[in-house]
Design a protein around this motif. Structure first.
Motif, mmCIF file in Angstrom:
data_model
loop_
_atom_site.group_PDB
_atom_site.id
_atom_site.type_symbol
_atom_site.label_atom_id
_atom_site.label_comp_id
_atom_site.label_asym_id
_atom_site.label_seq_id
_atom_site.Cartn_x
_atom_site.Cartn_y
_atom_site.Cartn_z
ATOM 1 N N ALA A 63 -43.306 44.729 38.296
ATOM 2 C CA ALA A 63 -43.776 43.624 37.462
ATOM 3 C C ALA A 63 -43.343 42.266 37.987
ATOM 4 N N GLY A 64 -42.179 42.205 38.647
ATOM 5 C CA GLY A 64 -41.729 40.902 39.102
ATOM 6 C C GLY A 64 -40.367 40.954 39.756
ATOM 7 N N ILE A 65 -39.860 39.773 40.052
ATOM 8 C CA ILE A 65 -38.632 39.612 40.830
ATOM 9 C C ILE A 65 -37.425 40.248 40.154
ATOM 10 N N GLU A 66 -37.448 40.339 38.816
ATOM 11 C CA GLU A 66 -36.308 40.898 38.102
ATOM 12 C C GLU A 66 -36.116 42.389 38.391
ATOM 13 N N GLN A 67 -37.132 43.042 38.967
ATOM 14 C CA GLN A 67 -37.022 44.466 39.285
ATOM 15 C C GLN A 67 -36.649 44.729 40.749
ATOM 16 N N LEU A 68 -36.480 43.694 41.532
ATOM 17 C CA LEU A 68 -36.178 43.881 42.953
ATOM 18 C C LEU A 68 -34.965 44.788 43.155
ATOM 19 N N TYR A 80 -35.587 36.591 47.829
ATOM 20 C CA TYR A 80 -35.742 35.856 46.576
ATOM 21 C C TYR A 80 -36.555 34.581 46.787
ATOM 22 N N GLN A 81 -36.360 33.937 47.931
ATOM 23 C CA GLN A 81 -37.157 32.739 48.229
ATOM 24 C C GLN A 81 -38.650 33.071 48.271
ATOM 25 N N LEU A 82 -38.987 34.138 48.974
ATOM 26 C CA LEU A 82 -40.406 34.504 49.113
ATOM 27 C C LEU A 82 -40.976 35.024 47.799
ATOM 28 N N ALA A 83 -40.193 35.820 47.078
ATOM 29 C CA ALA A 83 -40.673 36.337 45.797
ATOM 30 C C ALA A 83 -40.895 35.198 44.797
ATOM 31 N N ASN A 84 -39.985 34.255 44.771
ATOM 32 C CA ASN A 84 -40.151 33.103 43.873
ATOM 33 C C ASN A 84 -41.381 32.284 44.241
ATOM 34 N N ALA A 85 -41.672 32.210 45.531
ATOM 35 C CA ALA A 85 -42.803 31.396 45.990
ATOM 36 C C ALA A 85 -44.140 32.098 45.807
ATOM 37 N N LEU A 93 -42.773 42.932 50.441
ATOM 38 C CA LEU A 93 -41.497 42.761 51.121
ATOM 39 C C LEU A 93 -40.924 44.128 51.480
ATOM 40 N N ILE A 94 -40.530 44.300 52.727
ATOM 41 C CA ILE A 94 -39.860 45.521 53.173
ATOM 42 C C ILE A 94 -38.363 45.268 53.159
ATOM 43 N N LEU A 95 -37.648 46.078 52.365
ATOM 44 C CA LEU A 95 -36.217 45.891 52.155
ATOM 45 C C LEU A 95 -35.495 47.237 52.243
ATOM 46 N N GLU A 96 -34.174 47.178 52.370
ATOM 47 C CA GLU A 96 -33.383 48.411 52.355
ATOM 48 C C GLU A 96 -33.472 49.039 50.967
ATOM 49 N N ARG A 97 -33.767 50.321 50.926
ATOM 50 C CA ARG A 97 -34.009 50.969 49.641
ATOM 51 C C ARG A 97 -32.713 51.338 48.921
ATOM 52 N N GLN A 98 -32.805 51.420 47.597
ATOM 53 C CA GLN A 98 -31.721 51.996 46.814
ATOM 54 C C GLN A 98 -31.657 53.494 47.088
ATOM 55 N N ALA A 99 -30.484 54.095 46.914
ATOM 56 C CA ALA A 99 -30.296 55.508 47.249
ATOM 57 C C ALA A 99 -31.203 56.431 46.446
ATOM 58 N N HIS A 100 -31.548 56.028 45.222
ATOM 59 C CA HIS A 100 -32.349 56.920 44.363
ATOM 60 C C HIS A 100 -33.836 56.909 44.719
ATOM 61 N N VAL A 101 -34.282 55.974 45.537
ATOM 62 C CA VAL A 101 -35.708 55.860 45.840
ATOM 63 C C VAL A 101 -36.142 57.067 46.674
#
Length: 327
Positions: A63-68, A80-85, A93-101
């Protein structure tokens, strides 16, 4: 953009998703085939329906940046800069995943692709859903992406996808821009609805551009050499090059159609005029290819559009869709 949807539609979609079923969803880029990203068995249904390779990752829509931070860890400030923009919008955005993903959405990699789509129907769906939706394009793997609900209906049976939320024609028309921020280094992996220049402006630095999975050193959606392809063979090239092929094919009694940006009154073959402006071209290219695919042509001949930064995403899709590219 249409926002013609009802609470029962959304309620039915939420119930199906929570039950591990697939739902067709509209986004501003293309239509997606969605499943609950936290249910590997549900995500597996996407791969089965699309005929998608199991090691090919899918983008998780939120839904948005708060779920990153629900899905990613070690998130750099640039994310956060790109998501806010640009969120909600056509940026992944490709990022390091959380362990549960689950490996089912990452293709077994230690990264995850995240996007917050802007279409009001899907934004509201995600807001009410509360989690993430794995949602690659709603088409058979490698085929032309869908930009209307009707396109999705042509791709899948009701048994595979029992509900498609109809949000009208997609406004962007090509897939999202993909930027990797792994290790804090920004890399453009797939051009799309957000330009490279706009991203560099927000980050106040130049970013690398990788055009295939080998140079990118990671698997992401849309980097295969052959992708987005119509079932009718597509050849791209200069006008002179495709006219030469058209003459040869017509003499051999092949049925051809020319996709050009200017109608040519002196030609006897069918022609499809393409927009001369990149935004309109992107909005129409997939729908045009799908329409021509159904008209019995033996060959689609497309005049390569202009060069330039604003045409980058279009060239990327056409290069992968074409069976042959003429100089």
């Amino acid at each position: 953009m249409s926002t013609d949807f009802t609470t029962p539609d959304l309620s039915a979609a939420l119930a199906l998703l929570r039950a591990g079923e697939l739902v067709g969803i509209p986004t501003e880029t293309v239509y997606g085939l969605a499943a609950d990203a936290s249910q590997p068995a549900a995500v597996a249904k996407i791969f089965a329906a699309k005929g998608r390779p199991n090691d090919h990752p899918v983008i998780v829509h939120i839904a948005g940046i708060e779920q990153l931070s629900d899905w990613a860890q070690n998130i750099p400030e640039s994310a956060y800069q790109l998501a806010n923009a640009f969120w909600p919008g056509p940026l992944t955005l490709i990022l390091e995943r959380q362990a549960h993903v689950s490996d089912s959405v990452t293709g077994g990699q230690n990264t995850v692709g995240l996007r917050a789509p802007a279409h009001p129907i899907t934004h509201e769906l995600l807001r009410q859903f509360g989690g993430g939706l794995a949602a690659p394009s709603a088409n058979q793997f490698g085929h032309v992406s869908p930009t209307t609900a009707e396109h999705v209906r042509h791709e899948f049976t009701p048994e595979q996808v029992s509900l498609i939320l109809d949000g009208g024609a997609c406004q962007v028309g090509v897939e999202s821009t993909i930027v990797s921020l792994v290790g804090g280094v920004a890399k453009l992996l797939r051009p799309g609805g957000i330009s490279r220049a706009a991203i560099e402006t927000v980050l106040n630095s130049a970013i690398e551009h990788h055009t295939d999975q080998h140079s990118a050193q990671q698997r992401v959606s849309g980097l295969l050499d052959s992708h987005y392809a119509p079932r009718t063979p597509l050849i791209t090239g200069s006008l002179a090059a495709i006219l030469k092929i058209a003459n040869e094919k017509q003499q051999a009694n092949n049925k051809v159609v020319l996709l050009t940006q200017e109608k040519h009154t002196d030609l006897s073959y069918p022609q499809q005029k393409m927009p001369d402006e990149p935004t309109a071209y992107a909005q129409s290219i997939y729908a045009t290819l799908r329409t021509l695919d159904q008209q019995g042509f033996d060959l689609l001949l497309l005049e390569t559009p202009p060069e330039g930064a604003e045409w980058l995403a279009i060239h990327d899709r056409l290069n992968r869709a074409a069976q042959q590219k003429l100089v």
